[in-house]
Design an enzyme around this catalytic site. Structure first.
Site, PDB file in Angstrom:
ATOM      1  N   HIS A 171       0.829  -1.223   0.199  1.00 31.62           N
ATOM      2  CA  HIS A 171       0.016   0.072  -0.042  1.00 31.62           C
ATOM      3  C   HIS A 171       0.840   1.368   0.129  1.00 31.62           C
ATOM      4  O   HIS A 171       0.281   2.461  -0.100  1.00 31.62           O
ATOM      5  CB  HIS A 171      -0.997  -0.033   1.209  1.00 31.62           C
ATOM      6  N   ASP A 207      -2.690 -10.282  -3.045  1.00 30.74           N
ATOM      7  CA  ASP A 207      -3.238 -10.126  -1.726  1.00 30.74           C
ATOM      8  C   ASP A 207      -4.595  -9.591  -2.036  1.00 30.74           C
ATOM      9  O   ASP A 207      -5.145  -9.409  -3.127  1.00 30.74           O
ATOM     10  CB  ASP A 207      -2.632  -8.818  -1.210  1.00 30.74           C
ATOM     11  N   HIS A 209      -6.443  -7.291  -1.113  1.00 32.68           N
ATOM     12  CA  HIS A 209      -6.647  -5.922  -1.264  1.00 32.68           C
ATOM     13  C   HIS A 209      -5.784  -5.266  -2.546  1.00 32.68           C
ATOM     14  O   HIS A 209      -4.614  -5.651  -2.723  1.00 32.68           O
ATOM     15  CB  HIS A 209      -6.242  -5.215   0.070  1.00 32.68           C
ATOM     16  N   ASP A 297      -4.572 -12.889   2.540  1.00 27.25           N
ATOM     17  CA  ASP A 297      -5.925 -12.800   3.195  1.00 27.25           C
ATOM     18  C   ASP A 297      -7.015 -12.813   2.242  1.00 27.25           C
ATOM     19  O   ASP A 297      -8.198 -12.429   2.781  1.00 27.25           O
ATOM     20  CB  ASP A 297      -5.652 -11.064   3.582  1.00 27.25           C
TER      21      ASP A 297
HETATM   22 ZN   LIG Z   1      -4.554  -7.312   2.133  1.00 27.00          ZN
END
Ligand SMILES: [Zn+2]
Length: 361
Positions: A171, A207, A209, A297
């Site tokens: 991120h 991932d 996200h 995740d």
């Molecule tokens: Zn994540």
């Protein structure tokens, strides 16, 4: 049997104790805890993987991927916070920003670096969930060193290497951290591979996200292609502002970015179909090396995402991505301590198969 994938690890990664996260104004316990790394290391060791200590590297690659001001900020912000008396005098035991110089606030004014550390904290951080404490910097640096060491192993002929990075990194943009991430370990690995002579790099981000940081670091470049599958930010998921299909790159990087958002609830079939499509696109670029942002995740058991991938799904994913080219896997998210170890063993076993490596008995 032993898992034929080197696991690069820095003991310093345990020193980051975020002490929770401030989510929607309330400090929660948080899920990005040191135990994650211990669970991963224990499971991989039990599966017979060799643990390789991370080697300390210089700052050159970090300062190429990131604005050097961000690196300096992270290295010094806790010291400044303490010097300002914020923990002792005000009970502020972690660095949490409270004012953010958004484009709307500045409305064209130049961005300054305010002298007060509590004012400056929001200049390089875009959320309230990514806390900094006394041990954070050594851990952040240790994770970057793990990524650099894993990239170095692949440069020197290993077909696969895994960096057990904590805290995670995808991120983090060139100049701003957030999302429980501080430096972008996957981007650092990719840049190190480029610096060592690889021409075309592919980053596959699995991932749950969207890796908004990695996307934007390479958004204007054709030498590093970024592909991501993730829960649809348009359905209400972090990072909210990026991860949409129309984001395709810019300038020389036009066409070198691909987002495949998935609906909440998506399981193995949808997830693997999207990953196969990304791999087809990546294969056509004939990459010299692959970097995988390995979030665990997307698993059905994970508390941080609504995706429903199984261990078998992760194993297939490992096989698909590692078949493309020499591969550096970089640990990102994954928060369910009970299932994390099994997922990591599954994906790395699949990667070893995809890379044509045989487990030694
Ligand atoms: Zn994540």
């Amino acid at each position: 049997m032993s898992l034929p994938v080197p696991v690069v690890w820095s003991e310093d990664c345990l020193r980051h104790e975020p002490g929770g996260e401030v989510w929607l104004g309330v400090r929660d316990e948080g899920t990005e805890v040191p135990a994650r790394a211990l669970v991963l290391r224990a499971a991989l060791t039990a599966a017979g993987a060799l643990v390789v200590p991370a080697v300390r590297h210089g700052d050159e690659i970090l300062r190429t991927v990131h604005d050097p001001e961000l690196v300096d900020h992270l290295a010094g912000v806790w010291r400044d916070w303490e010097a300002a008396g914020l923990p002792a005098g005000y009970g502020r035991d972690r660095v949490v920003p409270y004012v953010f110089p958004t484009a709307g606030m500045l409305a064209g004014l130049p961005e300054r670096s305010p002298p007060a550390v509590h004012g400056r904290a929001g200049l390089y951080c875009y959320d309230t969930m990514t806390l900094v404490g006394p041990g954070s910097w050594p851990a952040i640096r240790g994770a970057a060193d793990a990524a650099l060491t894993a990239a170095g192993l692949v440069c020197s002929g290993e077909r696969l290497a895994y960096a057990l990075c904590r805290p995670p990194g995808h991120h983090v943009t060139r100049r701003a951290y957030g999302g429980s991430c501080y430096l972008n370990n996957a981007a650092i690995a990719a840049q190190a591979l480029r610096a060592a002579g690889a021409g075309q790099i592919v980053i596959l981000d699995i991932d749950a996200h969207h890796g908004n940081g990695t996307q934007m670091i390479f958004y204007d470049r054709a030498d590093v292609w970024y592909g991501s599958l993730h829960v649809d930010p348009g359905a209400g998921w972090f990072p909210h502002y990026a991860g949409y299909p129309e984001e395709r790159g810019r300038g020389e990087g036009e066409g070198f970015n691909r987002n495949r958002p998935l609906a909440p609830g998506a399981g193995d079939d949808d997830w693997l179909a999207a990953l196969s499509a990304l791999c087809d696109e990546a294969r056509a670029l004939e990459p010299d090396a692959v970097v995988v942002s390995l979030g665990l995740d997307a698993a059905a058991t994970d508390p941080e995402s609504p995706l429903c991938v199984t261990e078998a799904g992760y194993r297939t994913a490992g096989r698909l991505v590692a078949a493309l080219a020499p591969t550096v896997l970089v640990q990102e998210g994954g928060y369910d301590l009970a299932s994390l170890g099994g997922l990591a063993v599954a994906v790395l076993s699949g990667a070893a198969e995809g890379a044509g490596l045989r487990a030694s008995s």
